[in-house]
Design a protein around this motif. Structure first.
Motif, PDB file in Angstrom:
ATOM      1  N   THR A   9      48.314  33.273  31.280  1.00  0.00           N
ATOM      2  CA  THR A   9      47.771  34.297  30.394  1.00  0.00           C
ATOM      3  C   THR A   9      46.696  35.084  31.127  1.00  0.00           C
ATOM      4  O   THR A   9      45.826  34.513  31.779  1.00  0.00           O
ATOM      5  N   VAL A  10      46.745  36.408  31.006  1.00  0.00           N
ATOM      6  CA  VAL A  10      45.903  37.291  31.810  1.00  0.00           C
ATOM      7  C   VAL A  10      45.217  38.324  30.927  1.00  0.00           C
ATOM      8  O   VAL A  10      45.804  38.840  29.966  1.00  0.00           O
ATOM      9  N   ALA A  11      43.961  38.643  31.277  1.00  0.00           N
ATOM     10  CA  ALA A  11      43.257  39.784  30.701  1.00  0.00           C
ATOM     11  C   ALA A  11      42.943  40.753  31.829  1.00  0.00           C
ATOM     12  O   ALA A  11      42.635  40.334  32.952  1.00  0.00           O
ATOM     13  N   VAL A  12      43.011  42.045  31.552  1.00  0.00           N
ATOM     14  CA  VAL A  12      42.749  43.076  32.561  1.00  0.00           C
ATOM     15  C   VAL A  12      41.491  43.842  32.160  1.00  0.00           C
ATOM     16  O   VAL A  12      41.414  44.394  31.060  1.00  0.00           O
ATOM     17  N   VAL A  13      40.512  43.870  33.074  1.00  0.00           N
ATOM     18  CA  VAL A  13      39.248  44.559  32.831  1.00  0.00           C
ATOM     19  C   VAL A  13      39.108  45.686  33.849  1.00  0.00           C
ATOM     20  O   VAL A  13      38.935  45.438  35.042  1.00  0.00           O
ATOM     21  N   ASP A  14      39.200  46.924  33.368  1.00  0.00           N
ATOM     22  CA  ASP A  14      39.086  48.092  34.251  1.00  0.00           C
ATOM     23  C   ASP A  14      38.760  49.311  33.398  1.00  0.00           C
ATOM     24  O   ASP A  14      39.396  49.510  32.364  1.00  0.00           O
ATOM     25  N   ASP A  15      37.774  50.101  33.821  1.00  0.00           N
ATOM     26  CA  ASP A  15      37.380  51.244  32.992  1.00  0.00           C
ATOM     27  C   ASP A  15      38.244  52.469  33.226  1.00  0.00           C
ATOM     28  O   ASP A  15      38.104  53.468  32.524  1.00  0.00           O
ATOM     29  N   HIS A  16      39.148  52.410  34.202  1.00  0.00           N
ATOM     30  CA  HIS A  16      40.047  53.533  34.460  1.00  0.00           C
ATOM     31  C   HIS A  16      41.344  53.303  33.689  1.00  0.00           C
ATOM     32  O   HIS A  16      42.128  52.405  34.023  1.00  0.00           O
ATOM     33  N   PRO A  17      41.605  54.085  32.638  1.00  0.00           N
ATOM     34  CA  PRO A  17      42.742  53.782  31.765  1.00  0.00           C
ATOM     35  C   PRO A  17      44.091  53.827  32.465  1.00  0.00           C
ATOM     36  O   PRO A  17      44.970  53.013  32.163  1.00  0.00           O
ATOM     37  N   VAL A  18      44.273  54.751  33.401  1.00  0.00           N
ATOM     38  CA  VAL A  18      45.573  54.848  34.072  1.00  0.00           C
ATOM     39  C   VAL A  18      45.831  53.600  34.898  1.00  0.00           C
ATOM     40  O   VAL A  18      46.922  53.013  34.844  1.00  0.00           O
ATOM     41  N   PHE A  19      44.826  53.162  35.661  1.00  0.00           N
ATOM     42  CA  PHE A  19      45.015  51.962  36.471  1.00  0.00           C
ATOM     43  C   PHE A  19      45.190  50.741  35.576  1.00  0.00           C
ATOM     44  O   PHE A  19      46.049  49.896  35.828  1.00  0.00           O
ATOM     45  N   ARG A  20      44.369  50.641  34.516  1.00  0.00           N
ATOM     46  CA  ARG A  20      44.453  49.477  33.639  1.00  0.00           C
ATOM     47  C   ARG A  20      45.839  49.366  33.006  1.00  0.00           C
ATOM     48  O   ARG A  20      46.454  48.298  32.996  1.00  0.00           O
ATOM     49  N   LEU A  21      46.335  50.486  32.480  1.00  0.00           N
ATOM     50  CA  LEU A  21      47.654  50.467  31.852  1.00  0.00           C
ATOM     51  C   LEU A  21      48.751  50.164  32.869  1.00  0.00           C
ATOM     52  O   LEU A  21      49.715  49.464  32.569  1.00  0.00           O
ATOM     53  N   GLY A  22      48.583  50.681  34.083  1.00  0.00           N
ATOM     54  CA  GLY A  22      49.563  50.406  35.124  1.00  0.00           C
ATOM     55  C   GLY A  22      49.571  48.942  35.513  1.00  0.00           C
ATOM     56  O   GLY A  22      50.635  48.341  35.727  1.00  0.00           O
ATOM     57  N   VAL A  57      41.778  39.807  35.567  1.00  0.00           N
ATOM     58  CA  VAL A  57      41.858  40.794  36.652  1.00  0.00           C
ATOM     59  C   VAL A  57      40.691  41.750  36.449  1.00  0.00           C
ATOM     60  O   VAL A  57      40.623  42.453  35.443  1.00  0.00           O
ATOM     61  N   MET A  58      39.774  41.794  37.425  1.00  0.00           N
ATOM     62  CA  MET A  58      38.474  42.429  37.234  1.00  0.00           C
ATOM     63  C   MET A  58      38.218  43.556  38.238  1.00  0.00           C
ATOM     64  O   MET A  58      38.300  43.354  39.450  1.00  0.00           O
ATOM     65  N   ASP A  59      37.886  44.733  37.711  1.00  0.00           N
ATOM     66  CA  ASP A  59      37.398  45.808  38.569  1.00  0.00           C
ATOM     67  C   ASP A  59      35.915  45.571  38.835  1.00  0.00           C
ATOM     68  O   ASP A  59      35.235  44.883  38.062  1.00  0.00           O
ATOM     69  N   LEU A  60      35.378  46.138  39.917  1.00  0.00           N
ATOM     70  CA  LEU A  60      33.958  45.947  40.217  1.00  0.00           C
ATOM     71  C   LEU A  60      33.079  47.028  39.617  1.00  0.00           C
ATOM     72  O   LEU A  60      31.907  46.789  39.340  1.00  0.00           O
ATOM     73  N   GLN A  61      33.610  48.225  39.447  1.00  0.00           N
ATOM     74  CA  GLN A  61      32.809  49.310  38.888  1.00  0.00           C
ATOM     75  C   GLN A  61      33.256  49.586  37.469  1.00  0.00           C
ATOM     76  O   GLN A  61      34.282  50.225  37.238  1.00  0.00           O
TER      77      GLN A  61
END
Length: 221
Positions: A9-22, A57-61
């Motif tokens: 099970t995974v959660a995706v954390v990213d403030d860029h919607p295009v990258f997050r959805l991809g 899955v974590m973005d840094l910014q």
């Protein structure tokens, strides 16, 4: 750690919607991988339901905070989680800070789908995994003097070497700032750190040392 029979099970954390959805779309194509949550900010990440969650899955910014601090906070709250950093930043400071915060993996956003899948499965299994470019540089640091011949000033970070190389080419702070997409203050901070690390009293002395080690020979473009 997940068992072979259990889905990851995974959660995706990213403030860029295009990258997050991809990323979500990619992960949902993988066998035995299920995306159960998304977050677009540090504040939303703080509200992630961690029961039954394996990998983040974590973005840094993030727009409202640091992915490093968010990683640390999540693992303080849920030590069983595994964090895979996926970011555009490949500087040594970001890698080290992420691992110290508890991340089990570090990939660049140019990673292939196969690399992402391998990394997700590895961190879910408790392994530490670095992307190819990050691992290559880490290996270079560990090889000691042989690496130093190929990479002058091994005591400097990759970004600091880039700044020093541009200094040695004769560029001033505003030009370096534009070329590296950094603020002038950040460039000045890098220069101060460079002078301290290489033992140079000032910029001219640093330029001389840099040119003696093979940097800056292309000259201003």
């Amino acid at each position: 750690m997940t068992s072979a029979a259990s889905p990851i099970t995974v959660a995706v954390v990213d403030d860029h919607p295009v990258f997050r959805l991809g990323m979500v779309a990619l992960l949902e194509t993988l066998r035995d991988v299920t995306v159960v949550a998304e977050a677009a900010s540090a504040a939303e990440a703080a509200q992630l339901p961690t029961d039954g969650l394996d990998v983040v899955v974590m973005d840094l910014q993030l727009g409202d905070g640091s992915g490093v601090e968010t990683t640390r906070d999540l693992l303080r709250r849920a030590p069983h989680l595994r964090v895979l950093v996926v970011t555009m930043h490949e500087d040594d400071e970001s890698v080290v800070a992420s691992i110290r915060a508890g991340a089990h993996g570090y990939l660049l956003k140019g990673a292939t789908p196969d690399e992402v899948e391998r990394a997700v499965r590895a961190v879910a299994n408790g392994e530490l995994i670095l992307g190819a470019r990050i691992a290559a540089r880490a290996t270079g640091h560990l090889t000691g003097s042989r690496s130093a011949d190929r990479h002058p000033f091994p005591e400097l970070t990759l970004r600091e070497r880039e700044v020093l190389d541009l200094l040695a080419r004769g560029y001033d702070t505003p030009v370096i700032s534009r070329r590296l997409v950094l603020s002038p203050k950040t460039v000045r901070n890098h220069v101060a750190s460079i002078l301290t690390k290489i033992g140079a009293p000032d910029r001219p002395a640093a330029i001389v040392l840099a040119r003696e080690r093979g940097l800056g020979h292309d000259g201003p473009a």
